[in-house]
Design an enzyme around this catalytic site. Sequence first.
Site, PDB file in Angstrom:
ATOM      1  N   TYR A   1       0.883  -1.230  -0.078  1.00  0.00           N
ATOM      2  CA  TYR A   1      -0.039   0.060  -0.130  1.00  0.00           C
ATOM      3  C   TYR A   1       0.809   1.313  -0.108  1.00  0.00           C
ATOM      4  CZ  TYR A   1      -3.760   3.266   1.314  1.00  0.00           C
ATOM      5  OH  TYR A   1      -4.630   4.389   1.193  1.00  0.00           O
TER       6      TYR A   1
ATOM      7  N   LYS B   1       1.154   4.416  -2.825  1.00  0.00           N
ATOM      8  CA  LYS B   1       0.511   5.581  -2.371  1.00  0.00           C
ATOM      9  C   LYS B   1       1.874   6.512  -2.510  1.00  0.00           C
ATOM     10  CE  LYS B   1      -3.741   4.759  -2.115  1.00  0.00           C
ATOM     11  NZ  LYS B   1      -4.921   5.479  -3.116  1.00  0.00           N
TER      12      LYS B   1
END
Length: 266
Positions: free
Chosen positions: A157, A161
């Site tokens: 993640y 991001k």
Amino acid sequence: MGLPQPRPQSYALITGASQGIGAALARDLAKLGHNLIIVARREPVLAALAAELEAAHGVEVLVRAHDLSQPDQVSELLAEIAELEISILINSAGIASFGPLAKADWDYEISQFELNAAAVFRLTYAVLQPMLDRGVGAICNVGSAAGNVPIPNNATYVFTKAGVNAFTEALHYELKGTGVTCTLLAPGPVREAVLPEAEKSIIDKVVPDFLWTTYETCAAETLDAMAKNKRRVVPGPLSKAMNAVSLVVPTGVISPVMGWFYAKMS
């Protein structure tokens, strides 16, 4: 410099529009008079939202049910919008996983990368040159405050991001003076305004309600930031505090603490 004005032939395209931030932004843009293209996996949910917005605001809402974690479905969406005028793009779709990468479901991790990063990259590139040719357009990519910090047990993640954060901010500077804007939305925790007691996590119970960012306030702050051509928007007091901490506390201090917490979430 503001958001592009609604026009009969133009559309705001929103991914992840079936829930959360994406749905809230769809409602706000429809209220402003923009025609929409709403994208997510769940066609019945999108169809219900489209009917709601068309009835309430008299706009046209096109439903495109695609799983953007699948590259071929991204290609299908790109073909479907190739001849349409996209004046606003909001890349809101995203997923996350928790736990050690070595023990993760590899197929899910790849899907996470494809959705959070590759789809954002491909959609942004697809609409960018037509926007530049018209001299008007607005792009908002949803990154995360988590992209500021290397977080163990959340590695895929934060990988995606961090890339979206840097990519979007780089484009913001590239596009200065072109009439096209690019804004990063980097939220921390966001939730429903009213959360049933049975659905509250330990964090929900510990953190006072007034500190949380709701989907609706997040959407409002985002559109205001896009209208002002801001580089980055971090909505809500809790998100702002987390963002500030992540930027000043040494990585060697904050990463192990956050990694311990994220391990609990797995």
